[in-house]
Design an enzyme around this catalytic site. Structure first.
Site, PDB file in Angstrom:
ATOM      1  N   THR A   1       9.187  33.346 -30.286  1.00 21.91           N
ATOM      2  CA  THR A   1      10.538  32.986 -30.745  1.00 21.91           C
ATOM      3  C   THR A   1      11.534  33.933 -30.098  1.00 21.91           C
ATOM      4  O   THR A   1      11.214  34.596 -29.101  1.00 21.91           O
ATOM      5  CB  THR A   1      10.614  33.015 -32.289  1.00 21.91           C
ATOM      6  N   ASN A   2      12.751  34.012 -30.589  1.00 18.87           N
ATOM      7  CA  ASN A   2      13.752  34.955 -30.061  1.00 18.87           C
ATOM      8  C   ASN A   2      14.661  35.375 -31.209  1.00 18.87           C
ATOM      9  O   ASN A   2      14.501  34.912 -32.338  1.00 18.87           O
ATOM     10  CB  ASN A   2      14.531  34.320 -28.901  1.00 18.87           C
TER      11      ASN A   2
END
Ligand code: C5P
Length: 211
Positions: A25-26
């Site tokens: 993810t980020n």
């Protein structure tokens, strides 16, 4: 009375799972999406949000569709876009996903320290919407760049068939304030703003009004 405008907003990160408990993810917080939704609501428009997992709450009155992966985000956007006036791509969808998803939790192997994964590209949501955009619809994209900001932003604007591209830098991730430059399809600088995300959002809406 004219029908209220519907503004599609993608917001937050997406997740791409390696196994049932691990994912890529980020750090996108969804704050930009929330600021866009609040302003749209205050302007009498209906924010239609497709959001990845975020901790914040979106304004009451917004239509919210919660997703996890980039493909799910695309699926909802394809369904919702035809009934919206335009889309603002404030999400940070994962650009890659593991080539294989392991049904069982991956465990350490004895002997080797190397763990190799292969990734494939996920679909580009705005570019896909850009292909089905009607004459009466518009698209605003964001470009977060660490170098050659102008060139990269303009090439994204063209590839994704955007009407405007909002160029910002990595400092704006997960932050209350940021500085932005907004370019149109001719590559002209239409706005150069710094401040709270709400200030920048107002500028984006006033440019959309002028289309
Ligand atoms: O990741 P990238 O720099 O290409 O993102 C630019 C714009 O494209 C952003 O508005 C982002 O929301 C959008 N995007 C998308 N689907 C992706 C990747 C990015 O809609 N898979």
């Amino acid at each position: 009375m004219p029908t209220r405008q519907r503004i599609l907003i993608t917001s937050g990160p997406t997740r791409e799972y390696l196994d049932p408990v691990r994912f890529l993810t980020n750090g996108s917080s969804g704050r930009m999406g929330a600021a866009l939704a609040e302003t749209a609501w205050e302007r009498g428009q209906i924010p239609v949000i497709v959001s990845g997992p975020v901790a914040l709450t979106y304004p009451d009155g917004a239509e919210i569709y919660r997703v996890e992966t980039t493909e799910q985000m695309l699926e909802y956007c394809l369904r919702l876009f035809p009934d919206c006036n335009g889309v603002i791509g404030a999400a940070a969808p994962c650009d890659f996903k593991p080539e294989h998803f392991s049904e069982q939790k991956l465990s350490k192997t004895e002997g080797s320290n190397d763990v190799l994964f292969r990734f494939t590209e996920t679909p580009d949501i705005l570019a896909t919407l850009g292909q089905i955009k009607r004459q009466d619809q518009w698209i605003v994209g964001f470009a977060l760049e660490t170098e050659n900001g102008y060139d990269h932003a303009l090439s994204k604007l063209r590839r994704k068939n955007c009407d405007f591209i909002v160029l910002n830098s990595p400092e704006s991730i997960n932050s209350e304030t940021a500085s932005f430059r907004i370019f149109n399809t001719s590559g002209k600088l239409c706005a150069d703003v710094s401040g709270s995300k709400k200030t920048i959002v107002k500028e984006i809406f006033s440019l959309i009004d002028g289309l």
